[in-house]
Design an enzyme around this catalytic site. Structure first.
Site, PDB file in Angstrom:
ATOM      1  N   LYS A 150       0.858  -1.186   0.000  1.00 49.00           N
ATOM      2  CA  LYS A 150       0.000   0.000   0.000  1.00 49.00           C
ATOM      3  C   LYS A 150       0.896   1.239   0.000  1.00 49.00           C
ATOM      4  O   LYS A 150       1.948   1.251   0.654  1.00 49.00           O
ATOM      5  CB  LYS A 150      -0.875  -0.016   1.270  1.00 49.00           C
ATOM      6  CG  LYS A 150      -1.686   1.247   1.500  1.00 49.00           C
ATOM      7  CD  LYS A 150      -2.766   1.441   0.456  1.00 49.00           C
ATOM      8  CE  LYS A 150      -3.504   2.771   0.614  1.00 49.00           C
ATOM      9  NZ  LYS A 150      -4.349   3.091  -0.561  1.00 49.00           N
ATOM     10  N   CYS A 207      -2.179  10.052  -6.233  1.00 51.47           N
ATOM     11  CA  CYS A 207      -3.369   9.736  -5.433  1.00 51.47           C
ATOM     12  C   CYS A 207      -4.369  10.887  -5.542  1.00 51.47           C
ATOM     13  O   CYS A 207      -4.049  12.026  -5.206  1.00 51.47           O
ATOM     14  CB  CYS A 207      -3.012   9.494  -3.966  1.00 51.47           C
ATOM     15  SG  CYS A 207      -4.501   9.203  -2.980  1.00 51.47           S
ATOM     16  N   ASN A 232      -2.677   5.272 -12.466  1.00 50.39           N
ATOM     17  CA  ASN A 232      -3.550   5.241 -11.293  1.00 50.39           C
ATOM     18  C   ASN A 232      -5.015   5.352 -11.749  1.00 50.39           C
ATOM     19  O   ASN A 232      -5.299   5.487 -12.940  1.00 50.39           O
ATOM     20  CB  ASN A 232      -3.175   6.395 -10.348  1.00 50.39           C
ATOM     21  CG  ASN A 232      -3.469   6.067  -8.896  1.00 50.39           C
ATOM     22  OD1 ASN A 232      -4.460   5.387  -8.603  1.00 50.39           O
ATOM     23  ND2 ASN A 232      -2.652   6.539  -7.998  1.00 50.39           N
TER      24      ASN A 232
END
Ligand code: SIN
Length: 311
Positions: A47, A129, A194
């Protein structure tokens, strides 16, 4: 016919070309162990970690439907030291540390720790992110991206690393990003891409958003992403011949893996499908990829990697 699906990411060797996408089945050591022990994962990525533990965004923060998922997890993770400790003595397949520092100070501390730990090889710096409130995606600001890469390379020295990029959509952005990425010769791979950030999925019946954080906006994963991921792999592969590309987006079967490799990926990460179907996903991908290669008469990945034909 014997098919060989071995591959490389930078100088790291993988027996099979698939592993988890960061975020899926890799937050705690139980799940990381399962990925590591699975015969059909070529590697494991953790992660994306911050310096310290984070609980992430309020629930519900993940939802999945027929075509894919939406998430706004907000980087829930156990902190850098937890993942660095898990990685010790993991020698039978590559384990990649993914990190998404919250700010420059954290980046400085984490990059220094990575430099000093020999067993952390080819870490994946997550520049993409979309789910941390008030923190823009670094990969969408080319100045930030350049400054971040400059800082990483100054601290890491000769140590190689990779970056996880957001999906781009306009060819000029592939030019800008490639100009920056190609300048850093210790950048050995990029992960494309992503989730598609700040999408919105709605429940027609209740007229509500599917997730709570950020007014329902979140990263879109799953089948929605396959054409976007393929385009990102293809467009970076044309521009960055010396950087390996790890595909990520929309992989559900062996044909999807085949298409990622045809577009230029050397390996692929699996997110939503793994989250929904569990670790047996990798055995299925292996069997389906081998079957397709046999049907087409390919004996190894290099026979078709990046060899997409333009009509
Ligand atoms: C998250 O934790 O919000 C997902 C991480 C990412 O998309 O990079």
């Amino acid at each position: 016919m014997n098919c060989n699906v071995q591959t490389r990411i930078g100088e790291q060797f993988l027996e099979v070309p698939f592993y988890n996408a960061s975020g899926v089945l890799c937050v705690n050591t139980n799940d990381l162990d399962k990925l590591y022990e699975c015969n059909y994962t070529g590697a494991v990525v953790t992660k994306s970690c911050t310096l310290k533990y984070r609980s992430g965004n309020p629930e519900p923060r993940y939802w999945c439907g027929e075509y894919g998922s939406i998430n706004s997890s907000g980087l829930p993770n156990n902190g850098f030291d937890y993942y660095a400790k898990w990685m010790i003595d993991k020698n039978t397949k590559p384990v990649f540390l993914s990190t998404s520092p919250m700010n420059k100070n954290e980046l400085n501390i984490i990059a220094n720790k990575i430099r000093d730990l020999d067993y952390i090889k080819n870490p994946e710096f997550n520049l993409s992110c979309p789910n941390v409130i008030n923190k823009p995606q670094i990969g969408y600001s080319f100045d930030d991206m350049k400054n971040t890469l400059q800082m990483i390379t100054e601290i890491l020295g000769e140590k190689k690393f990779g970056v996880k990029l957001p999906p781009y959509f306009d060819p000029i952005h592939f030019d800008y990003a490639s100009d920056i990425l190609s300048y850093y010769n210790t950048l050995s791979y990029i992960t494309c891409s992503n989730s598609i950030g700040n999408g919105l999925l709605i429940n027609t019946e209740t007229e509500e958003t599917r997730i709570r954080p950020k007014n329902g906006l979140g990263g879109i994963g799953g089948k929605y992403c396959l054409p976007v991921a393929l385009s990102n792999i293809f467009q970076f592969n044309e521009r960055l011949p010396n950087i390996d590309i790890v595909g990520c987006g929309g992989i559900y079967n062996g044909e999807d893996v085949f298409q990622h490799i045809l577009a230029g990926a050397c390996a692929v990460q699996v997110g939503t499908c793994l989250y929904e179907n569990g670790i047996s996903t990798f055995n299925k991908l292996y069997n389906e990829l081998i079957e397709l290669m046999r049907k087409k008469g390919y004996k190894c990945l290099n026979e078709f990697k990046g060899k997409i034909k333009i009509i």
